[in-house]
Write a protein that holds these residues in place. Structure first.
Motif, PDB file in Angstrom:
ATOM      1  N   ASP A 125       0.836  -0.922   0.170  1.00 58.93           N
ATOM      2  CA  ASP A 125      -0.048   0.050  -0.479  1.00 58.93           C
ATOM      3  C   ASP A 125       0.989   0.947  -0.031  1.00 58.93           C
ATOM      4  OD1 ASP A 125      -2.696   1.341   0.547  1.00 58.93           O
ATOM      5  OD2 ASP A 125      -1.292   2.092   1.882  1.00 58.93           O
ATOM      6  N   ALA A 126       0.453   1.764  -1.158  1.00 55.95           N
ATOM      7  CA  ALA A 126       1.601   3.745  -0.837  1.00 55.95           C
ATOM      8  C   ALA A 126       1.305   4.052   0.504  1.00 55.95           C
ATOM      9  CB  ALA A 126       0.588   3.847  -1.926  1.00 55.95           C
ATOM     10  N   GLU A 127       0.115   4.469   1.077  1.00 55.38           N
ATOM     11  CA  GLU A 127       0.225   5.339   1.993  1.00 55.38           C
ATOM     12  C   GLU A 127       0.999   4.929   3.137  1.00 55.38           C
ATOM     13  OE1 GLU A 127      -2.620   7.459   4.733  1.00 55.38           O
ATOM     14  OE2 GLU A 127      -3.507   5.926   4.057  1.00 55.38           O
ATOM     15  N   THR A 128       0.752   3.027   3.839  1.00 55.46           N
ATOM     16  CA  THR A 128       1.478   2.626   4.246  1.00 55.46           C
ATOM     17  C   THR A 128       3.149   2.175   3.870  1.00 55.46           C
ATOM     18  OG1 THR A 128      -0.026   0.983   4.754  1.00 55.46           O
ATOM     19  CG2 THR A 128       1.341   0.906   5.730  1.00 55.46           C
ATOM     20  N   GLU A 129       3.395   2.315   3.240  1.00 57.94           N
ATOM     21  CA  GLU A 129       5.195   1.891   2.835  1.00 57.94           C
ATOM     22  C   GLU A 129       6.034   3.439   3.123  1.00 57.94           C
ATOM     23  OE1 GLU A 129       6.104  -0.047  -1.190  1.00 57.94           O
ATOM     24  OE2 GLU A 129       4.835  -1.567  -0.531  1.00 57.94           O
ATOM     25  N   ALA A 130       4.842   4.202   2.729  1.00 56.84           N
ATOM     26  CA  ALA A 130       5.382   5.444   2.741  1.00 56.84           C
ATOM     27  C   ALA A 130       5.805   6.293   4.389  1.00 56.84           C
ATOM     28  CB  ALA A 130       4.379   6.914   2.194  1.00 56.84           C
TER      29      ALA A 130
ATOM     30  N   ASN B 130       4.146  10.661  -9.392  1.00 61.34           N
ATOM     31  CA  ASN B 130       3.737   9.323 -10.182  1.00 61.34           C
ATOM     32  C   ASN B 130       4.112   7.701  -9.157  1.00 61.34           C
ATOM     33  OD1 ASN B 130       2.923  10.589 -13.072  1.00 61.34           O
ATOM     34  ND2 ASN B 130       4.692  11.075 -12.173  1.00 61.34           N
ATOM     35  N   GLN B 131       3.609   7.377  -7.584  1.00 62.01           N
ATOM     36  CA  GLN B 131       3.522   6.664  -7.120  1.00 62.01           C
ATOM     37  C   GLN B 131       3.275   5.477  -7.814  1.00 62.01           C
ATOM     38  OE1 GLN B 131       2.191   3.912  -5.463  1.00 62.01           O
ATOM     39  NE2 GLN B 131       4.437   3.744  -4.131  1.00 62.01           N
ATOM     40  N   PRO B 132       4.281   4.437  -8.138  1.00 63.38           N
ATOM     41  CA  PRO B 132       3.990   3.288  -8.507  1.00 63.38           C
ATOM     42  C   PRO B 132       2.788   2.589  -8.432  1.00 63.38           C
ATOM     43  CG  PRO B 132       6.106   3.317  -7.590  1.00 63.38           C
ATOM     44  CD  PRO B 132       5.656   4.406  -7.239  1.00 63.38           C
ATOM     45  N   LEU B 133       2.628   2.091  -7.146  1.00 63.07           N
ATOM     46  CA  LEU B 133       1.025   1.439  -7.011  1.00 63.07           C
ATOM     47  C   LEU B 133      -0.387   1.578  -7.043  1.00 63.07           C
ATOM     48  CD1 LEU B 133       2.413   0.634  -2.434  1.00 63.07           C
ATOM     49  CD2 LEU B 133       2.057  -0.972  -5.535  1.00 63.07           C
ATOM     50  N   ILE B 134      -0.434   3.224  -6.803  1.00 63.21           N
ATOM     51  CA  ILE B 134      -1.067   4.158  -7.287  1.00 63.21           C
ATOM     52  C   ILE B 134      -1.237   4.241  -9.505  1.00 63.21           C
ATOM     53  CG2 ILE B 134      -2.062   6.543  -7.498  1.00 63.21           C
ATOM     54  CD1 ILE B 134      -0.818   6.765  -4.112  1.00 63.21           C
ATOM     55  N   ALA B 135      -0.283   4.428  -8.826  1.00 67.19           N
ATOM     56  CA  ALA B 135       0.170   4.134 -11.111  1.00 67.19           C
ATOM     57  C   ALA B 135      -1.064   3.036 -11.738  1.00 67.19           C
ATOM     58  CB  ALA B 135       1.012   4.764 -11.383  1.00 67.19           C
ATOM     59  N   SER B 136      -0.478   2.035 -11.274  1.00 65.54           N
ATOM     60  CA  SER B 136      -0.979   1.070 -11.957  1.00 65.54           C
ATOM     61  C   SER B 136      -2.537   0.831 -11.651  1.00 65.54           C
ATOM     62  CB  SER B 136       0.074  -0.035 -10.796  1.00 65.54           C
ATOM     63  OG  SER B 136       0.271  -0.497  -9.291  1.00 65.54           O
TER      64      SER B 136
ATOM     65  N   ALA C   8      -2.651   4.697 -20.824  1.00 67.80           N
ATOM     66  CA  ALA C   8      -2.483   3.066 -19.774  1.00 67.80           C
ATOM     67  C   ALA C   8      -0.419   2.732 -20.269  1.00 67.80           C
ATOM     68  CB  ALA C   8      -3.478   2.712 -20.341  1.00 67.80           C
ATOM     69  N   ALA C   9      -0.658   2.623 -21.164  1.00 70.13           N
ATOM     70  CA  ALA C   9       0.757   2.093 -21.071  1.00 70.13           C
ATOM     71  C   ALA C   9       1.752   3.084 -20.672  1.00 70.13           C
ATOM     72  CB  ALA C   9       1.082   1.816 -23.506  1.00 70.13           C
ATOM     73  N   GLN C  10       1.944   4.383 -20.877  1.00 70.23           N
ATOM     74  CA  GLN C  10       2.757   5.613 -20.916  1.00 70.23           C
ATOM     75  C   GLN C  10       2.491   4.380 -18.741  1.00 70.23           C
ATOM     76  OE1 GLN C  10       2.139   9.299 -21.243  1.00 70.23           O
ATOM     77  NE2 GLN C  10       3.717  10.072 -20.784  1.00 70.23           N
ATOM     78  N   VAL C  11       1.684   5.591 -18.265  1.00 73.38           N
ATOM     79  CA  VAL C  11       1.974   4.537 -16.362  1.00 73.38           C
ATOM     80  C   VAL C  11       1.976   3.587 -16.274  1.00 73.38           C
ATOM     81  CG1 VAL C  11      -0.169   4.704 -15.291  1.00 73.38           C
ATOM     82  CG2 VAL C  11      -0.246   6.902 -17.076  1.00 73.38           C
ATOM     83  N   LEU C  12       1.749   2.608 -16.711  1.00 77.41           N
ATOM     84  CA  LEU C  12       2.210   1.885 -16.329  1.00 77.41           C
ATOM     85  C   LEU C  12       4.198   1.481 -16.629  1.00 77.41           C
ATOM     86  CD1 LEU C  12      -0.448  -0.803 -17.898  1.00 77.41           C
ATOM     87  CD2 LEU C  12      -0.478  -0.444 -15.349  1.00 77.41           C
TER      88      LEU C  12
ATOM     89  N   ALA D 254       5.943   3.982 -16.528  1.00 79.07           N
ATOM     90  CA  ALA D 254       6.465   4.217 -15.926  1.00 79.07           C
ATOM     91  C   ALA D 254       6.304   3.330 -14.124  1.00 79.07           C
ATOM     92  CB  ALA D 254       5.926   5.997 -15.612  1.00 79.07           C
ATOM     93  N   ALA D 255       5.268   2.816 -14.260  1.00 79.14           N
ATOM     94  CA  ALA D 255       4.977   1.911 -13.053  1.00 79.14           C
ATOM     95  C   ALA D 255       6.293   1.264 -12.810  1.00 79.14           C
ATOM     96  CB  ALA D 255       3.934   1.695 -12.436  1.00 79.14           C
ATOM     97  N   VAL D 256       6.518   0.675 -13.663  1.00 79.69           N
ATOM     98  CA  VAL D 256       7.192  -0.954 -12.714  1.00 79.69           C
ATOM     99  C   VAL D 256       8.545  -0.258 -13.671  1.00 79.69           C
ATOM    100  CG1 VAL D 256       5.624  -2.736 -14.344  1.00 79.69           C
ATOM    101  CG2 VAL D 256       7.446  -1.680 -15.810  1.00 79.69           C
ATOM    102  N   ASN D 257       9.047   0.779 -14.576  1.00 85.28           N
ATOM    103  CA  ASN D 257      10.770   1.032 -14.102  1.00 85.28           C
ATOM    104  C   ASN D 257      10.791   1.858 -12.659  1.00 85.28           C
ATOM    105  OD1 ASN D 257      11.547   1.164 -16.743  1.00 85.28           O
ATOM    106  ND2 ASN D 257       9.602   2.760 -17.687  1.00 85.28           N
ATOM    107  N   LYS D 258       9.821   2.452 -11.855  1.00 83.52           N
ATOM    108  CA  LYS D 258       9.851   3.128 -10.707  1.00 83.52           C
ATOM    109  C   LYS D 258      10.399   1.624  -9.690  1.00 83.52           C
ATOM    110  CE  LYS D 258       9.247   7.495 -10.850  1.00 83.52           C
ATOM    111  NZ  LYS D 258       8.173   8.937  -9.544  1.00 83.52           N
TER     112      LYS D 258
END
Length: 466
Positions: free
Chosen positions: A46-51, A352-358, A376-380, A382-386
């Motif tokens: 979870d993005a918030e928990t990990e932050a 672009n937090q990757p979990l939220i972006a996915s 969608a391709a651009q967002v995803l 970026a998510a897997v690159n991070k």
């Protein structure tokens, strides 16, 4: 906080001669047990928990002289009150520990202790204790077997039993020394970071009460991997009370964020009825609304869940995690078009937090509108690159590639997802299909080949274990 053994050694009796070989195998197997592989556990992301975890552990990592980029806190979906390190610099927390803790300060006490295990090299040194115990065991097996062969069956079995007891006592003593070392290091890190040890003491008291309820003897810690919680409280209280940080209050922002995450976690993992009892409608606090939103969503009451999420956003319209929640409820209740605005804004606010972006990428795909495929391709991507450890993001990227007609790269993304989920057979199949459709020796082809090699090696290793 690691529990390496879950065996009641007091129940091992004197076996008959015909069970000698099984006794040897069983005891040597017991000595080889370490922390259960994390692969067998359900990891919660979870993005918030990990932050929050990153910010909580950061001051402790800074004074421990570990590399902040290497230390990671991972959450496991398990109701036990436990935490451990298992190689590398990852700290694993069970969700039950977070739900049991009353404050972020208590959890930071556990974090400091686990960092003590890392800096002390205790996972690496685990073999030292095991080797000593194994040496005692093997000697007792040899002597016991010789006595049995000479016709002294009872004496031989007595030697075997005594050898087991001596070996286990040696190993448990080794483990307790490591725990005390981690306690001492943790106290130093809390003091150096200016964080009060009150939370650490309070959490050990919780564990002590838990031991009382379970009827665990409190006279001494012989036969345990850890010192008794009461012993730890007595030893650590004097250390903490002498530290200048003892009376220092916790960071109020961290504590408020912790209460949010704790409520969110309860809403996600617990039965909705339990959540609604703990956070009734009369409680209009942010954590309570957060918990109820997840409980109602989990119970398939999207209108009630949205009511809570919308009220949260009235108090903080630019909170990215409230926006994420609103978007998730809309998406998973069948309204992906309605989710796009909230999720797009959440992605922007979190850089672009990757979990939220996915999740946003998933919503773009779920609209079934071809105009969103490129986004969608651009967002995803970026998510897997991070964060390339998210199987959900890789799977969604595979869906995009498939819908765009690039079947080879769809299979490559599927292979990435399968490898992360330890579906090695699936990873082998998908990577080989990808290699057949991607130009040879290109970066994507080489990655597909790497996945194939890794998956085959893991597949064969698992088969050998069986």
């Amino acid at each position: 906080m690691r529990n390496f053994f879950a065996v009641s050694f007091s129940r091992i009796g004197l076996p008959t001669t015909g069970r000698l070989s099984r006794l040897m195998v069983a005891f040597l197997a017991i000595l080889s047990i370490a922390v259960q592989p994390v692969a067998a556990q359900s990891i919660l992301r979870d993005a918030e928990t990990e932050a929050l975890f990153t910010d909580m552990v950061a001051p402790l990592v800074a004074v421990s002289e570990l590399d902040a980029d290497e230390v990671e806190v991972v959450l496991i979906n398990d109701s036990q009150i436990n935490a451990f390190v298992a190689g590398g610099q990852r700290i694993y927390f069970y969700s039950g520990l977070i739900e049991t803790a009353d404050s972020a300060n208590e959890v930071q006490g556990v974090m400091a202790h686990e960092l003590g295990h890392i800096t002390g090299g205790h996972i690496i040194r685990f073999d030292e204790g095991a080797k000593t115990a194994t040496g005692i065991t093997i000697l007792s097996l040899v002597l016991g077997a010789a006595a049995i062969a000479a016709g002294a069956g009872d004496a031989g079995m007595g030697i075997l039993a005594a050898g087991q007891q001596a070996a286990m006592g040696k190993f448990l003593a080794f483990s307790r020394v490591q725990e005390r070392s981690a306690d001492s290091a943790g106290a130093r890190y809390l003091g150096a970071a200016g964080i009060s040890g009150r939370g650490s003491i309070n959490f050990f008291k919780k564990l002590q009460n838990y031991e009382f309820r379970l009827g665990i003897p409190q006279e001494d810690s012989y036969g345990r991997t850890h010192p008794l919680s009461g012993e730890r409280v007595t030893l650590l209280r004097d250390v903490y009370q002498q530290d200048p940080a003892w009376d220092k209050p916790s960071d109020p922002e961290i504590e408020a964020r912790f209460q949010r995450v704790k409520a969110k976690l309860l809403g996600f993992t617990s039965d909705p009825a339990v959540t609604l009892r703990k956070y009734p409608e009369s409680d209009q606090s942010v954590p309570a609304r957060y918990a109820r939103a997840y409980a109602w969503h989990k119970s398939a009451y999207p209108d009630r869940a949205l009511y809570e999420a919308n009220n949260l956003l009235k108090t903080a319209p630019d909170d990215p995690y409230f926006l994420e929640l609103q978007g998730q409820i809309l998406l998973e209740s069948g309204n992906p078009d309605g989710a796009l605005k909230s999720l797009r804004k959440s992605v922007r606010l979190t850089n672009n937090q990757p979990l939220i972006a996915s999740l946003f990428g998933h919503a773009l795909i779920a609209t079934e509108d071809p105009q969103y495929l490129d986004e969608a391709a651009q967002v995803l991507k970026a998510a897997v690159n991070k964060d390339n450890r998210n199987p959900f993001a890789w799977y969604q990227l595979g869906v995009v590639y498939s819908q765009k007609g690039d079947l080879a790269r769809a299979q490559l993304a599927t292979a990435e997802s399968a490898l992360l989920e330890r579906n090695y057979a699936g990873a082998i199949r998908s990577s080989q299909v990808a290699m057949s459709g991607i130009p040879e020796n290109t970066p994507d082809w080489i990655r597909a080949q790497d996945i194939s090699f890794i998956a085959k090696a893991e597949f064969e290793k698992n088969n050998r274990r069986r």
